[in-house]
Design a protein around this motif. Structure first.
Motif, PDB file in Angstrom:
ATOM      1  N   ASP A   1       0.824  -1.209   0.000  1.00  0.00           N
ATOM      2  CA  ASP A   1       0.000   0.000   0.000  1.00  0.00           C
ATOM      3  C   ASP A   1       0.857   1.257   0.000  1.00  0.00           C
ATOM      4  OD1 ASP A   1      -2.336  -1.459  -0.021  1.00  0.00           O
ATOM      5  OD2 ASP A   1      -2.535  -1.464   2.160  1.00  0.00           O
ATOM      6  N   THR A   2       2.017   1.167   0.647  1.00  0.00           N
ATOM      7  CA  THR A   2       2.899   2.327   0.719  1.00  0.00           C
ATOM      8  C   THR A   2       3.336   2.765  -0.666  1.00  0.00           C
ATOM      9  OG1 THR A   2       3.713   1.714   2.909  1.00  0.00           O
ATOM     10  CG2 THR A   2       5.095   3.191   1.613  1.00  0.00           C
ATOM     11  N   LYS A   3       3.587   1.803  -1.549  1.00  0.00           N
ATOM     12  CA  LYS A   3       4.027   2.145  -2.906  1.00  0.00           C
ATOM     13  C   LYS A   3       2.964   2.981  -3.614  1.00  0.00           C
ATOM     14  CE  LYS A   3       6.673  -2.153  -3.406  1.00  0.00           C
ATOM     15  NZ  LYS A   3       6.119  -2.900  -2.275  1.00  0.00           N
ATOM     16  N   GLY A   4       1.714   2.537  -3.536  1.00  0.00           N
ATOM     17  CA  GLY A   4       0.643   3.287  -4.175  1.00  0.00           C
ATOM     18  C   GLY A   4       0.468   4.658  -3.562  1.00  0.00           C
ATOM     19  N   ASP A   5       0.524   4.714  -2.229  1.00  0.00           N
ATOM     20  CA  ASP A   5       0.379   5.997  -1.543  1.00  0.00           C
ATOM     21  C   ASP A   5       1.517   6.942  -1.901  1.00  0.00           C
ATOM     22  OD1 ASP A   5      -1.900   5.094  -0.309  1.00  0.00           O
ATOM     23  OD2 ASP A   5      -0.882   4.477   1.530  1.00  0.00           O
ATOM     24  N   LEU A   6       2.712   6.376  -2.072  1.00  0.00           N
ATOM     25  CA  LEU A   6       3.870   7.192  -2.426  1.00  0.00           C
ATOM     26  C   LEU A   6       3.665   7.865  -3.775  1.00  0.00           C
ATOM     27  CD1 LEU A   6       6.794   8.158  -2.081  1.00  0.00           C
ATOM     28  CD2 LEU A   6       7.552   5.951  -2.969  1.00  0.00           C
TER      29      LEU A   6
END
Length: 219
Positions: free
Chosen positions: A147-152
């Motif tokens: 999820d962090t990748k998408g949020d980034l």
């Protein structure tokens, strides 16, 4: 949800690009994304290498073959700034005269669809100091959570949207090409670009339609 720490890291990287001489937000996000992609490629292969080692087998279809080890993220991240910059800007004679950046563009199907659209990408980081500074900061971003990748990336895009209120920005041609190919316009479509600027998307759509038109059968 992206954490405050990661936002702070991204903001610092953004500032580094700005103070390092890259002030166009689109160029910043391009170069930032390329480096993130290089890191992810290496991490993906490292994961597959660990799996292969656990079962005692050889790695099949590696992204990076052995001769390109020096062009992998984990290999060059600790290089001194000048040596690191050389790997990105000077063809390496012992590695098919490729640079780390050019190799990324040639990975093709091994790296997924994204790499196929990077053929027109250009490395634009002007100094060894800036490249080293950004690489070191990107290396510290925790990206284990999917999820962090998408949020980034959402956060990066939001920074472009914010910057866009202060001026006009040209979309790079390889991004235009990718978006046009994804939409696959036809001569029957009505195409409108309300923010056409220099009409890059309209020209790209016209070129696509021309290239993919059905020619009449020969008499």
């Amino acid at each position: 949800m992206i954490t405050g720490e990661i936002k702070s890291q991204v903001d610092k990287i953004w500032t580094a690009f700005w103070t390092g001489g890259i002030s166009n937000p689109l160029t910043v996000i391009e170069q930032f994304t390329y480096l993130l992609f290089l890191r992810r490629l290496d991490e993906k292969q490292q994961l597959e290498e660990k799996k292969a080692n656990l079962i005692g087998s050889e790695l099949k279809n590696p992204i990076y073959s052995a001769e390109y080890t020096k062009l992998r993220w984990h290999s060059f991240v600790d290089e001194d700034p000048e040596a690191l910059y050389a790997l990105f800007t000077q063809p390496q004679k012992d590695m098919d005269n490729l640079t780390a950046f050019e190799l990324m563009k040639q990975l093709g199907s091994k790296a997924g669809a994204f790499a196929q659209y990077m053929k027109g990408a250009t490395f634009m980081i002007p100094t060894a100091r800036l490249l080293d500074q950004v690489v070191q900061m990107i290396d510290k971003i925790a990206m284990d959570d999917r999820d962090t990748k998408g949020d980034l990336y959402e956060y990066l895009l939001s920074k472009i949207a914010t910057a866009g209120t202060n001026g006009q920005f040209r979309t790079p041609r390889h991004i235009i090409k990718m978006m046009v190919e994804m939409t696959q316009p036809t001569a029957e479509d009505t195409i409108c670009d309300p923010s056409s600027g220099t009409a890059g998307f309209l020209v790209g759509a016209s070129e696509y339609i021309h290239e993919h038109r059905e020619l009449p059968a020969a008499q």
